[in-house]
Design an enzyme around this catalytic site. Sequence first.
Site, mmCIF file in Angstrom:
data_model
loop_
_atom_site.group_PDB
_atom_site.id
_atom_site.type_symbol
_atom_site.label_atom_id
_atom_site.label_comp_id
_atom_site.label_asym_id
_atom_site.label_seq_id
_atom_site.Cartn_x
_atom_site.Cartn_y
_atom_site.Cartn_z
ATOM 1 N N SER B 147 0.843 -1.195 0.000
ATOM 2 C CA SER B 147 0.000 0.000 0.000
ATOM 3 C C SER B 147 0.885 1.255 0.000
ATOM 4 O O SER B 147 1.655 1.461 -0.939
ATOM 5 C CB SER B 147 -0.944 -0.057 1.209
ATOM 6 O OG SER B 147 -1.966 0.907 1.101
ATOM 7 N N ASP B 224 -10.200 -5.488 -2.934
ATOM 8 C CA ASP B 224 -9.475 -4.512 -2.113
ATOM 9 C C ASP B 224 -10.381 -3.303 -1.842
ATOM 10 O O ASP B 224 -10.828 -2.632 -2.777
ATOM 11 C CB ASP B 224 -8.212 -4.087 -2.874
ATOM 12 C CG ASP B 224 -7.266 -3.256 -2.031
ATOM 13 O OD1 ASP B 224 -7.742 -2.369 -1.290
ATOM 14 O OD2 ASP B 224 -6.053 -3.497 -2.114
ATOM 15 N N HIS B 256 -7.374 -5.919 1.114
ATOM 16 C CA HIS B 256 -6.171 -5.088 1.241
ATOM 17 C C HIS B 256 -5.246 -5.521 2.384
ATOM 18 O O HIS B 256 -4.172 -4.968 2.544
ATOM 19 C CB HIS B 256 -6.608 -3.632 1.460
ATOM 20 C CG HIS B 256 -5.535 -2.620 1.220
ATOM 21 N ND1 HIS B 256 -4.977 -2.398 -0.019
ATOM 22 C CD2 HIS B 256 -4.887 -1.759 2.061
ATOM 23 C CE1 HIS B 256 -4.052 -1.444 0.062
ATOM 24 N NE2 HIS B 256 -3.977 -1.042 1.310
#
Lengths: 279, 279
Positions: B147, B224, B256
Amino acid sequence: MELVQHNRCFDGEQRVYQIQSKALKGSTKFGIFLPKQALAGQECTALFYLAGLTCTEETFVIKAHAQKIAAKLGIILITPDTSPRGEDVAKGDHWDLGQGAGFYINAIAQPWAEHYQMESYIVDELYTLIHDEFLIQDNSVGIFGHSMGGHGALTLALKYPEKFKSVSAFAPICAPSQCPWGEKAFSHYLGDDRSQWLKHDAVALMESKGASFKEILIDQGLNDQFYTQLSPALFEQACLKVNQPLILREHEGYDHGYFFIQTFIEDHIQFHNQQLRTS
Amino acid sequence: MELVQHNRCFDGEQRVYQIQSKALKGSTKFGIFLPKQALAGQECTALFYLAGLTCTEETFVIKAHAQKIAAKLGIILITPDTSPRGEDVAKGDHWDLGQGAGFYINAIAQPWAEHYQMESYIVDELYTLIHDEFLIQDNSVGIFGHSMGGHGALTLALKYPEKFKSVSAFAPICAPSQCPWGEKAFSHYLGDDRSQWLKHDAVALMESKGASFKEILIDQGLNDQFYTQLSPALFEQACLKVNQPLILREHEGYDHGYFFIQTFIEDHIQFHNQQLRTS
């Protein structure tokens, strides 16, 4: 049964459910890993994992690194919380008593007896619920745990060998009647009559129940900061006395935590897999 | 360099160190997994892992399940914190800015510029420290992240290909100049001049720097919850433009979090292992 979290993981699903427990008289959560075989409707073997002091239904799920091998072998992993929880549930004076420290027994002394009924919760209520809600192979449930949860796994397996076909533990509290953690918990939950304590003491149970399993696996770190609470040697002696085969592995340098557990988790799950798949 | 935690793990050791950082003007921690090969004095390859928003040096260590494969392959894993920390370090209004959200860049706007120098910290200070204190094979350091840390890994690799020989990412923020998280962070840390932003944007950097790696690996979950912040398609287009080989894998049902990461962590470490061991 309310699904409060679900995450895809190794083509299976890691879930957390919340339920209203009759045994605990309140809300509780449990984690469950369903391998893809379970999601596809196949009957699977299942393993209950009981966590240690201060832990919750999430600890094993996050820290033990068990999903990969469970996914590969097609095993369902069930992780209950370690105690009743909530505003109206008695709290202890420290992390080794009360919420987070249920010891997987049914308390008989007040104020604990009201909610601290973890034994009934695990072996009756949750065990039944899992069999009702998921496809579990007949006679294919094992149990394992860590520290207080190792005590839980050994004692519940010895008390209910008809429910648990295989048992193993990481650094279990083997003789709670003879160590500070156990003495504190049992004197509160069970009162001062030590004959009650022995009903929930793996060493005493092994001696009274006799050999009940094909084999038991215990891993113990030799750098365990709580080694004096655990007494693996007493459990080994009890097993010897009744001819219960035991694999007790002691590991140089390993401590009490989940870095130790993750190192040997695959061995435990393979051990259960073998035991659960043989008739 | 103060050792604040160390645990035996897969015959290696998982450690946490605390240091006084010149770049961050304050105390910071990093995790390091040393496989048994490193403990035995052998030179090892190394991987920097950059974590995402709200994370610390512990997140990957606990949740990614990376130690087993790193132990097997003899790879050192280094996990810095995600930002400067402390009482005198500016805080944001929310978890996507300030402490826990350093974005692996050197801030130039106040009040952030004082401490938020994560780029210098990682690629100069920590990189040098790791090479001084541990035995790292020449030209054998890779970088990956998740991320915000995936953004960090891609951008630092593109800016410093002489320092990082391999790069991969889980669900990276590929185009921070074009998504809410990035726009918020960059406008605070870098000010309103968007030309400054493009120096720290993986899509823009790929287009300006050109193909720099043998191959790049990105895994992305299709479930996600932050998909619109991540823009993998823009990064794919940028790679195509400059002929940078990219393996972009999109996974049905994965979200995620670290249940996604743990599922594919072995693939990433194997990918780096191959890249780092070829000359």
